[in-house]
Design a protein around this motif. Structure first.
Motif, PDB file in Angstrom:
ATOM      1  N   UNK A   1       0.779  -1.106   0.064  1.00 44.71           N
ATOM      2  CA  UNK A   1       0.023   0.027   0.130  1.00 44.71           C
ATOM      3  C   UNK A   1       0.891   1.301  -0.008  1.00 44.71           C
ATOM      4  N   UNK A   2       0.505   2.381  -1.076  1.00 44.48           N
ATOM      5  CA  UNK A   2       1.387   3.395  -1.016  1.00 44.48           C
ATOM      6  C   UNK A   2       1.101   4.266   0.093  1.00 44.48           C
ATOM      7  N   UNK A   3       2.342   4.840   0.604  1.00 42.03           N
ATOM      8  CA  UNK A   3       2.314   5.890   1.510  1.00 42.03           C
ATOM      9  C   UNK A   3       2.192   7.267   1.135  1.00 42.03           C
ATOM     10  N   UNK A   4       1.525   8.225   1.708  1.00 37.24           N
ATOM     11  CA  UNK A   4       1.407   9.513   1.351  1.00 37.24           C
ATOM     12  C   UNK A   4       1.224  10.579   2.450  1.00 37.24           C
ATOM     13  N   UNK A   5       1.567  12.002   1.895  1.00 32.19           N
ATOM     14  CA  UNK A   5       1.656  13.037   3.044  1.00 32.19           C
ATOM     15  C   UNK A   5       0.350  12.869   3.868  1.00 32.19           C
ATOM     16  N   UNK A   6       0.404  13.054   5.046  1.00 34.59           N
ATOM     17  CA  UNK A   6      -0.361  13.072   6.199  1.00 34.59           C
ATOM     18  C   UNK A   6      -1.239  11.668   6.561  1.00 34.59           C
ATOM     19  N   UNK A   7      -0.572  10.461   5.943  1.00 32.24           N
ATOM     20  CA  UNK A   7      -1.164   9.258   6.286  1.00 32.24           C
ATOM     21  C   UNK A   7      -0.921   9.034   7.849  1.00 32.24           C
ATOM     22  N   UNK A   8      -1.932   8.164   8.379  1.00 38.16           N
ATOM     23  CA  UNK A   8      -1.389   7.907   9.771  1.00 38.16           C
ATOM     24  C   UNK A   8      -0.926   6.400   9.530  1.00 38.16           C
ATOM     25  N   UNK A   9       0.100   6.279  10.284  1.00 36.69           N
ATOM     26  CA  UNK A   9       1.193   5.077  10.349  1.00 36.69           C
ATOM     27  C   UNK A   9       1.228   4.392  11.600  1.00 36.69           C
ATOM     28  N   UNK A  10       1.664   3.021  11.705  1.00 35.74           N
ATOM     29  CA  UNK A  10       2.010   2.545  12.553  1.00 35.74           C
ATOM     30  C   UNK A  10       3.557   1.914  12.598  1.00 35.74           C
ATOM     31  N   UNK A  11       4.518   2.144  13.434  1.00 37.89           N
ATOM     32  CA  UNK A  11       5.829   1.724  13.509  1.00 37.89           C
ATOM     33  C   UNK A  11       5.839  -0.147  13.735  1.00 37.89           C
ATOM     34  N   UNK A  12       6.316  -0.626  12.791  1.00 36.46           N
ATOM     35  CA  UNK A  12       6.360  -2.229  12.823  1.00 36.46           C
ATOM     36  C   UNK A  12       7.510  -2.766  13.641  1.00 36.46           C
ATOM     37  N   UNK A  13       8.457  -1.998  14.049  1.00 33.04           N
ATOM     38  CA  UNK A  13       9.446  -2.643  14.964  1.00 33.04           C
ATOM     39  C   UNK A  13      10.103  -1.359  15.802  1.00 33.04           C
ATOM     40  N   UNK A  14      10.499  -1.812  17.030  1.00 28.44           N
ATOM     41  CA  UNK A  14      10.772  -0.944  18.067  1.00 28.44           C
ATOM     42  C   UNK A  14      12.211  -0.391  17.646  1.00 28.44           C
ATOM     43  N   UNK A  15      12.335   1.034  18.101  1.00 30.42           N
ATOM     44  CA  UNK A  15      13.710   1.599  17.586  1.00 30.42           C
ATOM     45  C   UNK A  15      14.229   2.336  19.026  1.00 30.42           C
ATOM     46  N   UNK A  16      14.963   1.445  19.704  1.00 28.60           N
ATOM     47  CA  UNK A  16      15.145   1.797  21.404  1.00 28.60           C
ATOM     48  C   UNK A  16      16.106   3.080  21.290  1.00 28.60           C
ATOM     49  N   UNK A  17      17.032   3.233  20.194  1.00 23.53           N
ATOM     50  CA  UNK A  17      17.656   4.268  20.310  1.00 23.53           C
ATOM     51  C   UNK A  17      17.190   5.661  20.205  1.00 23.53           C
TER      52      UNK A  17
ATOM     53  N   UNK B   1      12.969  10.453  10.529  1.00 24.68           N
ATOM     54  CA  UNK B   1      12.936   9.991   9.019  1.00 24.68           C
ATOM     55  C   UNK B   1      12.964   8.559   9.123  1.00 24.68           C
ATOM     56  N   UNK B   2      11.812   7.849   8.379  1.00 26.43           N
ATOM     57  CA  UNK B   2      11.827   6.445   8.472  1.00 26.43           C
ATOM     58  C   UNK B   2      11.667   5.853   7.030  1.00 26.43           C
ATOM     59  N   UNK B   3      12.356   4.632   6.834  1.00 25.25           N
ATOM     60  CA  UNK B   3      12.031   4.127   5.799  1.00 25.25           C
ATOM     61  C   UNK B   3      10.532   3.448   5.472  1.00 25.25           C
ATOM     62  N   UNK B   4      10.113   3.339   4.364  1.00 25.89           N
ATOM     63  CA  UNK B   4       8.788   2.692   4.197  1.00 25.89           C
ATOM     64  C   UNK B   4       8.665   1.242   4.843  1.00 25.89           C
ATOM     65  N   UNK B   5       9.690   0.623   4.823  1.00 28.35           N
ATOM     66  CA  UNK B   5       9.572  -1.046   5.269  1.00 28.35           C
ATOM     67  C   UNK B   5       9.639  -0.798   6.808  1.00 28.35           C
ATOM     68  N   UNK B   6       9.518   0.227   7.493  1.00 29.35           N
ATOM     69  CA  UNK B   6       9.352   0.293   9.005  1.00 29.35           C
ATOM     70  C   UNK B   6       7.891   0.720   9.422  1.00 29.35           C
ATOM     71  N   UNK B   7       7.049   0.967   8.392  1.00 30.29           N
ATOM     72  CA  UNK B   7       5.817   1.555   8.636  1.00 30.29           C
ATOM     73  C   UNK B   7       4.758   0.746   8.000  1.00 30.29           C
ATOM     74  N   UNK B   8       3.622   0.881   8.744  1.00 30.82           N
ATOM     75  CA  UNK B   8       2.358   0.112   8.171  1.00 30.82           C
ATOM     76  C   UNK B   8       1.033   1.294   7.996  1.00 30.82           C
ATOM     77  N   UNK B   9       0.484   1.320   6.936  1.00 27.24           N
ATOM     78  CA  UNK B   9      -0.438   2.473   6.992  1.00 27.24           C
ATOM     79  C   UNK B   9      -1.917   2.032   7.774  1.00 27.24           C
TER      80      UNK B   9
END
Length: 71
Positions: A1-17, A53-61
């Motif tokens: 699914x294509x991501x766009x400006x103002x889309x609500x997304x969920x982080x698919x992996x923890x980023x502890x740093x 800033x996050x790559x699309x691979x870490x996001x789910x719409x």
């Protein structure tokens, strides 16, 4: 699914740093080159706690509508 400006997304992996946990909900606030997105994360009161800033691979719409029927 294509991501766009103002889309609500969920982080698919923890980023502890960056103190972000899997399942954190954010909003795409800028589209960057190479399928990277600037995402703003805010708490329940709407107070921003991270902008990263996050790559699309870490996001789910987040979707709120059913799939369209197959033709």
């Amino acid at each position: 699914m294509k991501l766009s400006f103002l889309d609500v997304v969920v982080l698919t992996r923890s980023l502890t740093g960056q103190y972000l946990q899997k399942g954190a909900i954010g909003t795409i606030v800028e589209m960057l080159p190479k399928n990277v997105f600037l995402v703003e994360f805010a708490d329940k009161r709407g107070v921003t706690y991270a902008i990263v800033d996050l790559p699309a691979s870490l996001l789910m719409k987040v979707v709120r509508e059913p799939l369209a029927e197959a033709a």
